[in-house]
Scaffold this motif. Structure first.
Motif, short mmCIF file in Angstrom:
data_model
loop_
_atom_site.label_atom_id
_atom_site.label_comp_id
_atom_site.label_asym_id
_atom_site.label_seq_id
_atom_site.Cartn_x
_atom_site.Cartn_y
_atom_site.Cartn_z
N THR A 391 0.84 -1.20 0.00
CA THR A 391 0.00 0.00 0.00
C THR A 391 0.87 1.25 0.00
O THR A 391 2.10 1.18 0.06
N ARG A 407 -10.82 -5.79 2.16
CA ARG A 407 -10.41 -4.39 2.17
C ARG A 407 -9.71 -4.08 3.48
O ARG A 407 -10.24 -4.36 4.56
N TYR A 409 -8.42 -1.54 6.30
CA TYR A 409 -8.76 -0.24 6.89
C TYR A 409 -7.77 0.08 8.00
O TYR A 409 -7.36 -0.80 8.76
N PHE A 423 -7.97 5.38 6.07
CA PHE A 423 -7.45 4.86 4.80
C PHE A 423 -8.09 3.51 4.52
O PHE A 423 -8.32 2.71 5.43
N PHE A 425 -7.75 0.21 1.59
CA PHE A 425 -7.08 -0.39 0.44
C PHE A 425 -7.87 -1.62 0.02
O PHE A 425 -8.10 -2.53 0.83
N GLY A 432 -5.97 2.16 -3.31
CA GLY A 432 -6.25 2.70 -1.99
C GLY A 432 -6.83 4.09 -2.08
O GLY A 432 -6.67 4.78 -3.09
#
Length: 476
Positions: A391, A407, A409, A423, A425, A432
């Motif tokens: 990321t 996902r 977080y 954030f 991704f 992201g």
């Protein structure tokens, strides 16, 4: 010697024959010389004071009493200056007066504010009274027609089950305003009219748009308020991890709760509780001693096994709860460990394991990634890396991380009471983005956040407290 005798004779002459006689002593002084000493009684010690006023002591006492009287008079009368007060007394009186005036001003302001509020309330009460009287005086109007005149008949969604002529009377006066009585047709007779018409509505059900895909997954939309379940008993529980198996197997069910207190150099105890109620009461039904020590708060539970990082290494272990033994071990390639790439709160949180709807995940970093967050999906049986993503967010800039529906977080702060999920991704797209979902650290030191896909909850360890959060998924 002659001089001394003359002095004594002078003293005797002064006192007269009625006074006590003088006494004479003779002796050697320190130098060896002869010394004569005369003693004569003092008139001030053998008689009363010569005047009724009492002498200088009484005059001084009177002066001090006068000063005290002036001070008391000025304190009670509000004076602040005068010749009888010293500089210190004047300053003290001035300060007390200034404070009293300030308090008086504040009270006066509060009084005026309350008076304005009372006036506003009285005004509103009067307006409500007038409105009530006005409504009482209004007549009751007949009920509105079934079809509002402003809605075209062809768009109303109604169909006529018979002769349409009767409905024409309902809309014949649509252009007139304020005459609601004219909207009722006097020819409309329900009982004796053979042409009685029935209105039927055609209703079509339209399903609400789905916020989740066929697997029940979606993006994280919101996080609920933290709910406290238990507070650790000792300093060893300031940091820790608590879990429930989302896909539990025998001999333990899905209600079983597990916890590890992670403060210490040899963390090896795994406590098991039959359910949340027993956790809150602090009554473990099972205590297991792990064969190898645990590193930090990154452990997780999945399909009957405890997954954790071995202390001071990048080695991952799978501990089978049924057999109470190590079932698999594997090094996480190039992963930093023991303080190389921790979260912002520290605690040797280099490797963070978690579970979601898609399986087992590891969140960490490497020298190649230069401290950026790397997320890898692991084989839950062998611990081999199936796939990895790098990321754009640095691991030591976030407080914690978790995975939901593939996902990743991240949590912005571990101490701020009102922080954000900052954030996200998506491993499905490899992209992201910045987000801002409110998140609360109720006890202001959150050292662990993990997701439980079976319960749709986040589990967290916040400054001795085991808490949970409800989550809501959907499409942004």
């Amino acid at each position: 010697m002659w001089l001394l005798l003359n002095v004594c004779v002078f003293c005797l002459l002064q006192y007269g024959e009625g006074q006590d006689r003088a006494t004479l002593w003779r002796g050697n002084n320190r130098s060896g010389h002869c010394q004569y000493t005369f003693t004569v009684p003092s008139p001030s010690e053998t008689s009363c004071p010569p005047t009724a006023s009492g002498g200088p002591e009484m005059e001084g006492l009177k002066t001090r009493l006068s000063l005290l009287e002036v001070l008391v008079a000025r304190l009670t009368g509000g004076e602040t200056r005068g010749p009888g007060l010293g500089a210190g007394s004047q300053a003290g009186l001035q300060e007390a007066l200034t404070q009293a005036m300030g308090d008086r001003s504040l009270l006066q302001g509060e009084k005026e504010h309350l008076e304005r509020d009372v006036e506003e309330l009285q005004r509103r009460v009067e307006e409500m009274r007038r409105e009530t009287e006005r409504l009482k005086s209004r007549p009751c109007y007949p009920q509105s027609p079934l079809v509002p005149p402003s809605v075209p008949l062809q768009d109303s969604g109604l169909r006529l089950a018979g002769d349409a002529g009767v409905l024409s009377h309902l809309v014949s006066n649509a252009g007139r305003q304020g005459d609601t009585g004219s909207l009722r047709d006097p020819a409309w007779r329900y009982g004796d009219n053979a042409g009685f018409q029935e209105l039927k509505a055609e209703v079509t059900e339209i399903p609400a748009p789905s916020t989740e895909d066929s697997t029940g997954c979606g993006e994280l939309i919101s996080i609920g308020e933290p709910v406290s379940h238990r507070k650790a008993d000792s300093i060893a529980g300031k940091y820790g991890v608590w879990m429930q198996d989302p896909e539990a197997v025998a001999p333990y069910g899905g209600k079983m709760v597990w916890r590890i207190d992670t403060v210490g150099s040899e963390v090896r105890q795994l406590f098991g509780y039959e359910d949340m109620d027993q956790l809150s009461k602090g009554y473990p039904s099972k205590v297991l001693l792990l064969p190898e020590p645990v590193e930090s708060t990154g452990a997780t539970l999945y399909r009957g096994s405890l997954y954790y990082q071995r202390r001071r290494s990048r080695t991952l272990l799978r501990y089978d709860l049924a057999s109470e033994s190590i079932a698999a071990r594997r090094d996480l390639p190039h992963a930093g460990f023991h303080g190389q790439f921790p979260y912002s709160w520290g605690g040797y949180t280099d490797v963070d394991l978690g579970v979601d709807e898609q399986g087992l995940w590891a969140v960490y970093s490497t020298n190649k990634a230069k401290g950026a967050v790397v997320v890898s999906q692991l084989d839950p049986h062998s611990l081999a890396v199936k796939r990895s993503w790098e990321t754009s967010i640095r691991k030591n800039s976030v407080a914690n991380a978790f995975v939901i529906c593939g996902r990743l977080y991240t949590v912005a702060s571990y101490t701020a009471p009102n922080t954000t999920i900052n954030f996200m991704f998506d491993t499905a797209t490899g992209q992201g983005k910045q987000v801002a979902l409110p998140f609360r650290n109720k006890y202001r030191y959150n050292s662990m956040v993990d997701y439980n896909p079976a319960q749709r909850k986040l589990h967290a360890w916040d400054n001795f407290h085991m808490v949970s959060y409800d989550v809501r998924l959907g499409h942004q």
